[in-house]
Scaffold this motif. Structure first.
Motif, short mmCIF file in Angstrom:
data_model
loop_
_atom_site.label_atom_id
_atom_site.label_comp_id
_atom_site.label_asym_id
_atom_site.label_seq_id
_atom_site.Cartn_x
_atom_site.Cartn_y
_atom_site.Cartn_z
N MET A 80 0.85 -1.20 0.00
CA MET A 80 0.00 0.00 0.00
C MET A 80 0.88 1.24 0.00
SD MET A 80 -2.83 1.31 2.79
CE MET A 80 -4.11 0.21 2.20
N ARG A 81 0.66 2.11 -0.98
CA ARG A 81 1.40 3.37 -1.05
C ARG A 81 0.56 4.46 -0.40
NH1 ARG A 81 5.79 6.10 -4.67
NH2 ARG A 81 7.14 5.72 -2.91
N ILE A 82 1.16 5.14 0.59
CA ILE A 82 0.46 6.13 1.39
C ILE A 82 1.14 7.48 1.26
CG2 ILE A 82 -0.19 6.78 3.75
CD1 ILE A 82 -0.17 3.80 4.47
N LEU A 83 0.35 8.54 1.16
CA LEU A 83 0.86 9.91 1.21
C LEU A 83 0.32 10.54 2.49
CD1 LEU A 83 1.12 12.46 -1.67
CD2 LEU A 83 0.28 13.18 0.57
N HIS A 84 1.22 11.06 3.32
CA HIS A 84 0.87 11.66 4.61
C HIS A 84 1.13 13.16 4.54
CE1 HIS A 84 2.38 12.30 9.04
NE2 HIS A 84 1.25 12.97 8.80
N THR A 85 0.06 13.94 4.70
CA THR A 85 0.16 15.40 4.71
C THR A 85 -0.69 15.93 5.86
OG1 THR A 85 -0.25 17.42 3.40
CG2 THR A 85 -1.74 15.58 3.05
N SER A 86 -0.53 17.19 6.19
CA SER A 86 -1.32 17.77 7.29
C SER A 86 -1.19 19.29 7.27
CB SER A 86 -0.87 17.23 8.65
OG SER A 86 0.38 17.77 9.02
N ASP A 87 -1.96 19.93 8.14
CA ASP A 87 -1.81 21.36 8.44
C ASP A 87 -1.81 22.23 7.20
OD1 ASP A 87 -1.12 21.62 11.57
OD2 ASP A 87 -0.26 19.77 10.79
N TRP A 88 -2.85 22.05 6.38
CA TRP A 88 -2.99 22.89 5.20
C TRP A 88 -3.31 24.33 5.60
CZ3 TRP A 88 -6.65 19.41 1.74
CH2 TRP A 88 -5.96 18.25 1.39
N HIS A 89 -4.10 24.52 6.61
CA HIS A 89 -4.50 25.86 7.08
C HIS A 89 -5.05 26.71 5.93
CE1 HIS A 89 -3.12 25.70 11.28
NE2 HIS A 89 -2.17 24.90 10.83
N LEU A 90 -5.96 26.12 5.18
CA LEU A 90 -6.53 26.84 4.04
C LEU A 90 -7.20 28.13 4.52
CD1 LEU A 90 -8.13 23.88 2.05
CD2 LEU A 90 -5.85 24.90 1.79
N GLY A 91 -6.89 29.20 3.83
CA GLY A 91 -7.42 30.52 4.18
C GLY A 91 -6.46 31.37 4.99
N ARG A 92 -5.33 30.82 5.39
CA ARG A 92 -4.39 31.59 6.20
C ARG A 92 -3.55 32.51 5.32
NH1 ARG A 92 -1.35 29.22 11.43
NH2 ARG A 92 -0.20 31.07 12.06
N SER A 93 -3.15 33.63 5.87
CA SER A 93 -2.25 34.56 5.18
C SER A 93 -0.89 34.53 5.87
CB SER A 93 -2.81 35.98 5.17
OG SER A 93 -2.97 36.45 6.51
N PHE A 94 0.08 35.17 5.25
CA PHE A 94 1.42 35.24 5.80
C PHE A 94 1.82 36.71 5.88
CE2 PHE A 94 6.12 35.09 5.29
CZ PHE A 94 6.43 34.33 6.41
N HIS A 95 1.76 37.27 7.07
CA HIS A 95 2.05 38.70 7.25
C HIS A 95 1.29 39.54 6.23
CE1 HIS A 95 5.27 38.47 10.35
NE2 HIS A 95 5.36 37.22 9.89
N ARG A 96 -0.01 39.27 6.14
CA ARG A 96 -0.95 39.99 5.27
C ARG A 96 -0.81 39.65 3.80
NH1 ARG A 96 -1.29 46.11 7.92
NH2 ARG A 96 -1.75 45.43 10.06
N VAL A 97 0.04 38.70 3.45
CA VAL A 97 0.11 38.22 2.07
C VAL A 97 -0.89 37.09 1.90
CG1 VAL A 97 1.54 37.11 0.32
CG2 VAL A 97 2.54 38.86 1.81
N ASP A 98 -1.79 37.22 0.95
CA ASP A 98 -2.80 36.20 0.69
C ASP A 98 -2.12 34.95 0.12
OD1 ASP A 98 -4.96 34.66 -0.04
OD2 ASP A 98 -6.00 36.23 -1.14
N LEU A 99 -2.33 33.81 0.76
CA LEU A 99 -1.66 32.57 0.35
C LEU A 99 -2.58 31.63 -0.41
CD1 LEU A 99 0.51 31.66 3.47
CD2 LEU A 99 1.26 32.72 1.33
N LEU A 100 -3.80 32.04 -0.71
CA LEU A 100 -4.74 31.10 -1.31
C LEU A 100 -4.22 30.56 -2.64
CD1 LEU A 100 -7.49 29.90 -0.50
CD2 LEU A 100 -8.53 31.48 -2.13
N ALA A 101 -3.61 31.40 -3.46
CA ALA A 101 -3.06 30.92 -4.73
C ALA A 101 -1.94 29.92 -4.50
CB ALA A 101 -2.55 32.11 -5.56
N ALA A 102 -1.10 30.18 -3.50
CA ALA A 102 -0.03 29.23 -3.17
C ALA A 102 -0.61 27.92 -2.65
CB ALA A 102 0.92 29.85 -2.15
N GLN A 103 -1.68 28.01 -1.86
CA GLN A 103 -2.31 26.79 -1.37
C GLN A 103 -2.96 26.02 -2.51
OE1 GLN A 103 -4.73 28.71 1.62
NE2 GLN A 103 -3.29 28.22 3.26
#
Length: 378
Positions: free
Chosen positions: A1-24
């Motif tokens: 079984m091949r597994i991909l483990h990811t977490s902590d997407w935090h969709l909607g979060r910005s970085f010091h007022r920079v919108d990250l939605l496009a990066a997400q």
């Protein structure tokens, strides 16, 4: 079984007022393409899908699109983290089960696996200690007690299913051996936040979320970390996810797969003239930067001048050379190791000219607990 483990997407979060939605969204594209190219059989998302209990519409739309694309390729098991609303994230979970996207947000379902072939996958959402203490009849408070009981239920189910079963657990917690950054929300108010890795003994793999750095706590207990940096304290992190092969008998191999980031981040410091003219800073001109100016006196219009060379500078601090550490230290440095309860106690001491009494600290603790439990029920 091949597994991909990811977490902590935090969709909607910005970085010091920079919108990250496009990066997400770019990360989501990369994730889907990796699943397709690597023939991934199962994607594990270990909590903090959203950044807020009430996420923005664009963040919900991105999550919906990403899960739909993944469901067309593979199976997904996803749990709620401490930033997620269990009610909102869990909406429609019974219907999504039919599509192969298994969302686990309710503590009452801990110990009920998603069975995929000869593998049982157990989702343990973020457990608020005071919410589970009474229903589970726990004698002790804190995160270790809650997760210990959750894992007891998992092991009981594994044993009931007999030999030959491969077992995988998702959990969202602060496990001893990982390293925190500035961007994780403090979870210590509900009891001691640290949980020993030994809690997860007996399963073939524990896919952890909460800490934003990728960490191998043990060979079988790992954090994937967040796919993007959400604070400058993550400047040394390599962002990505784990690709794992879980073979018959429980043999496990793991490879960390880096992901593209929108822009590198860094922290630099020095006198203003050096920052503006020294060639050793050339490599930072395209970075998101936290800059600390160390001139003996605060330079005028420092950020305006710095942005002529570093157009993506986002944060500016001033720590004059030779100053006492307490005088020079910024706010983030002074509060880095302090809980919200400690800071509230400091405020009481500031406005009353004396330390908070035991009764006042008890009242503050009750207020923090009330807010935490209210958010957990949101």
């Amino acid at each position: 079984m091949r597994i991909l483990h990811t977490s902590d997407w935090h969709l909607g979060r910005s970085f010091h007022r920079v919108d990250l939605l496009a990066a997400q969204a770019a990360f989501a594209d990369h994730l889907v393409e990796t699943v397709r190219a690597e023939g991934v059989d199962l994607v594990l998302v270990s909590g903090d899908v959203y950044d807020r209990a009430l996420p923005a519409v664009d963040a919900v739309r991105l999550c919906d699109d990403t899960l739909a694309r993944l469901a067309a390729l593979t199976r997904v098991v996803l749990i709620a983290g401490n930033h997620d609303s269990t009610q909102r994230l869990g909406f429609g979970s019974a219907l999504m089960d039919e599509a192969g996207v298994h969302v686990r947000t309710r503590f009452a379902r801990v110990g009920e696996p998603v069975v995929i072939g000869d593998a049982a996958v157990y989702g343990i959402p973020y457990l608020e200690p005071e919410l589970v203490r009474s229903p589970w009849g726990l004698d002790e408070r804190g995160h270790a007690a809650a997760l210990t009981e959750a894992m007891r239920r998992v092991r009981e189910d594994v044993a009931r299913r007999g030999p030959g079963l491969r077992s995988v657990v998702l959990a969202h917690a602060f496990v001893t051996g990982g390293e925190a950054s500035d961007s994780e929300r403090d979870i210590s108010v509900g009891g001691s936040s640290h949980v020993p890795a030994s809690v997860f003994e007996g399963v073939d793999y524990a896919a952890l979320g909460h800490l934003h750095g990728s960490w191998k706590v043990t060979d079988r207990v790992r954090y994937s970390g967040s796919p993007l940096a959400y604070s400058f304290s993550e400047d040394r992190h390599l962002k990505g996810f784990w690709l794992l092969d879980l073979r018959e008998g429980g043999a496990l191999t793991a490879e960390f797969a880096p992901v593209p980031v929108p822009r590198p981040i860094a922290r630099v410091r020095g006198r203003l003239d050096d920052l503006l003219g020294d060639a050793r800073f050339d490599r930072y001109e395209n970075h998101w930067l936290q800059i600390t100016v160390t001139d003996p006196r605060r330079p005028s219009a420092a950020m305006e001048r710095l942005r002529r060379r570093f157009p993506h500078a986002l944060a500016l601090g001033f720590e004059p050379e030779g100053a006492e550490p307490d005088a020079a230290g910024g706010w983030s440095e002074r509060v880095r190791e302090r809980s919200g309860l400690d800071l509230a106690g400091d405020f009481v001491a500031e406005v009353t000219d004396g330390p908070a009494t035991a009764a006042e600290r008890a009242l503050l603790h009750e207020a923090f607990e009330h807010c935490r439990l209210k958010e957990a029920h949101a």
